[in-house]
Write a protein that holds these residues in place. Structure first.
Motif, short mmCIF file in Angstrom:
data_model
loop_
_atom_site.label_atom_id
_atom_site.label_comp_id
_atom_site.label_asym_id
_atom_site.label_seq_id
_atom_site.Cartn_x
_atom_site.Cartn_y
_atom_site.Cartn_z
N ALA A 153 0.84 -1.19 0.00
CA ALA A 153 0.00 0.00 0.00
C ALA A 153 0.88 1.24 0.00
N ALA A 154 0.30 2.35 -0.47
CA ALA A 154 1.04 3.60 -0.54
C ALA A 154 0.15 4.76 -0.14
N ARG A 155 0.77 5.79 0.42
CA ARG A 155 0.04 6.99 0.79
C ARG A 155 0.99 8.18 0.74
N THR A 156 0.40 9.39 0.68
CA THR A 156 1.22 10.59 0.63
C THR A 156 1.63 11.06 2.02
N LEU A 157 0.93 10.64 3.06
CA LEU A 157 1.27 11.04 4.42
C LEU A 157 2.54 10.32 4.88
N ALA A 158 3.30 10.98 5.73
CA ALA A 158 4.49 10.35 6.27
C ALA A 158 4.11 9.13 7.10
N CYS A 159 5.02 8.17 7.17
CA CYS A 159 4.72 6.91 7.85
C CYS A 159 4.51 7.05 9.35
N TYR A 160 5.15 8.06 9.97
CA TYR A 160 5.14 8.10 11.44
C TYR A 160 3.73 8.25 11.99
N TRP A 161 2.81 8.78 11.20
CA TRP A 161 1.45 9.05 11.67
C TRP A 161 0.52 7.92 11.30
#
Length: 123
Positions: free
Chosen positions: A94-102
């Protein structure tokens, strides 16, 4: 955006597999990428995530799985060692534009998913 997983299969307990997720349609190195897994009747759960800030692992796979990426090939990997029967599942990238830490393992925070690849571990 297209995510295509491969590398799943059947293996005996203690064995290894490496999953791949080929990404097209955007510069994925700028995104948070993750692996999730799901078994019948259970919710999809996060396994590992990666971005420029580092990596995160679920407790159940720490020390056994390694997430990595090859920016030149636009490919995400999941090296799975010391596999256990309880690792049997359909694995999704999966992919998203938000940073991973959140909220890195919240499925509803990811907008792009692959079709999945089956991993079966026998005892």
């Amino acid at each position: 955006v297209q995510l295509v997983e491969s590398g799943g299969g059947s293996v005996q307990a203690g064995g290894s597999l490496r999953l791949s997720c080929e990404v097209s349609g955007y510069t994925y190195s700028r995104y948070c990428m993750a692996w999730f897994r799901q078994t019948t009747g259970k919710e999809r759960e996060g396994v590992a995530s990666i971005d420029s800030g580092g990596t995160t692992y679920a407790d159940s796979v720490k020390g056994r799985f390694t997430i990595s990426q090859d920016n030149a090939k636009n490919t995400l990997y999941l090296q799975m060692n010391s596999l256990k029967p309880e690792d049997t599942a359909m694995y999704y990238c999966a992919a998203r534009t938000l940073a991973c830490y959140w909220q890195t393992f919240r499925t509803d925070r990811y907008g792009h998913w692959g079709q999945g690849t089956q991993v079966t571990v026998s005892s």
